[in-house]
Design a protein around this motif. Structure first.
Motif, short mmCIF file in Angstrom:
data_model
loop_
_atom_site.label_atom_id
_atom_site.label_comp_id
_atom_site.label_asym_id
_atom_site.label_seq_id
_atom_site.Cartn_x
_atom_site.Cartn_y
_atom_site.Cartn_z
N ALA A 254 -0.11 12.14 -8.08
CA ALA A 254 0.72 13.43 -8.30
C ALA A 254 2.22 13.40 -8.07
N ALA A 255 2.44 12.18 -7.35
CA ALA A 255 3.90 11.73 -7.24
C ALA A 255 4.65 11.50 -8.25
N PHE A 256 4.03 11.29 -9.49
CA PHE A 256 4.57 10.65 -10.94
C PHE A 256 4.45 11.76 -11.65
N PRO B 140 0.81 -1.19 0.03
CA PRO B 140 0.07 0.06 -0.06
C PRO B 140 0.75 1.36 -0.03
N VAL B 141 2.12 1.15 0.36
CA VAL B 141 3.03 2.29 0.29
C VAL B 141 2.97 2.94 -1.03
N PHE B 142 3.04 2.21 -2.03
CA PHE B 142 2.98 2.55 -3.53
C PHE B 142 1.74 3.43 -3.60
N ASP B 143 0.71 2.59 -3.47
CA ASP B 143 -0.56 3.34 -3.59
C ASP B 143 -1.05 4.56 -3.08
N GLU B 144 -0.34 4.63 -1.88
CA GLU B 144 -0.51 6.21 -0.79
C GLU B 144 0.46 7.25 -1.55
N LEU B 145 1.27 6.95 -2.22
CA LEU B 145 2.01 7.96 -3.12
C LEU B 145 1.04 9.03 -3.70
N ALA C 180 -4.28 1.80 -10.01
CA ALA C 180 -5.15 1.98 -9.11
C ALA C 180 -6.24 1.45 -9.44
N ALA C 181 -6.61 1.51 -10.75
CA ALA C 181 -7.91 0.91 -11.40
C ALA C 181 -8.10 -0.45 -11.10
N CYS C 182 -6.89 -1.24 -11.01
CA CYS C 182 -6.87 -2.39 -10.61
C CYS C 182 -6.87 -3.04 -9.14
N GLY C 183 -7.04 -1.95 -8.43
CA GLY C 183 -6.91 -2.41 -7.06
C GLY C 183 -5.80 -1.90 -6.16
N GLY C 184 -4.84 -1.46 -6.91
CA GLY C 184 -3.65 -1.08 -6.21
C GLY C 184 -2.71 -2.01 -6.02
N ALA C 185 -1.31 -1.92 -5.91
CA ALA C 185 -0.23 -2.70 -5.74
C ALA C 185 -0.48 -3.45 -4.24
N GLY C 186 -0.98 -2.71 -3.42
CA GLY C 186 -1.28 -3.36 -2.10
C GLY C 186 -2.41 -4.89 -1.88
N ASP D 15 11.54 -0.25 -0.76
CA ASP D 15 11.39 0.73 0.47
C ASP D 15 12.03 1.92 -0.04
N ALA D 16 13.41 1.69 -0.29
CA ALA D 16 14.29 2.73 -0.68
C ALA D 16 13.63 3.66 -2.00
N VAL D 17 13.09 3.12 -2.92
CA VAL D 17 12.80 3.56 -4.17
C VAL D 17 11.33 4.30 -3.74
N LEU D 18 10.70 3.82 -3.06
CA LEU D 18 9.41 4.27 -2.73
C LEU D 18 9.53 5.63 -1.88
N ALA D 19 10.66 5.64 -0.92
CA ALA D 19 10.88 6.64 -0.26
C ALA D 19 11.31 7.74 -0.86
N ARG D 20 12.23 7.71 -1.95
CA ARG D 20 12.93 8.59 -2.85
C ARG D 20 11.65 9.27 -3.80
#
Length: 211
Positions: free
Chosen positions: A82-84, A74-79, A97-103, A152-157
């Motif tokens: 606008a983060a992209f 869910p960390v990816f989905d919570e970005l 997101a339309a497919c339910g998200g990575a989480g 985790d590091a990629v998503l944190a960046r």
């Protein structure tokens, strides 16, 4: 060349592994002699340049979400979309997101990739999803496999870059306020700025741990 006109990637090219990790110093228009990419910068919406560190790190996050969604969760989905900042990346985020998200994607694999391709709004997005599904991640491990620490590091960046843009926007608003005559609004915004700066520090430390 690495630059692709029109804001969309053409073909399956990716940056060479000889450079530094995505989000760090490289040979792109936001790296090179001037050092690492400035965190407040965003991808050029009219040019998809694989040498751009912002393009690289956003693309890496999407590769992980398409290929190894369980590492992202869910960390990816919570970005948020606008983060992209590159339009192709935002389009793929919307598909995920339309497919339910990575989480909620479980282990991923071919079935997950097929779901994403089926949900793509047009052939352009579908082709890009296919590229992301087969492109090798830039994980630093000897076997080249991404692990939870790398994800985790990629998503944190990505989060750090997003917060940096928020900080720039708040600072711009603060400059337009008079701290004497608009004290309440100024203090409220300054409090927001302090919180954002603290959040950026946490994300920066998380990102530096594995990139």
């Amino acid at each position: 060349g690495a630059g692709q006109q029109g804001g969309w990637p053409q073909g399956g090219g990716q940056p060479q592994h000889g450079g530094q990790q995505a989000g760090g110093q490289g040979s792109g228009q936001r790296g090179g002699q001037n050092g690492p990419a400035r965190p407040t910068e965003r991808a050029d919406p009219l040019r998809y340049d694989l040498r751009d560190p912002v393009i690289q790190i956003e693309r890496e996050a999407l590769k992980l979400a398409v290929q190894r969604p369980a590492l992202c969760g869910p960390v990816f989905d919570e970005l948020g979309v606008a983060a992209f900042t590159a339009p192709p990346h935002a389009a793929v985020f919307d598909v995920i997101a339309a497919c339910g998200g990575a989480g909620r994607a479980a282990a991923g694999g071919r079935e997950w990739a097929e779901r994403l391709r089926g949900a793509a709004p047009d052939d352009q997005v579908r082709t890009f999803v296919t590229q992301l599904a087969v492109e090798t991640p830039r994980a630093p491990r000897a076997d080249g496999e991404p692990d939870a620490r790398y994800a985790d590091a990629v998503l944190a960046r990505i989060g750090e870059l997003s917060v940096s843009r928020e900080i720039a926007a708040v600072k711009s608003r603060l400059q337009r306020l008079n701290p004497v005559t608009e004290t309440a609004g100024y203090n409220r915004l300054f409090g927001d700025l302090v919180a954002l700066e603290q959040r950026r520090k946490v994300l920066s430390d998380q990102a530096a741990g594995a990139l």
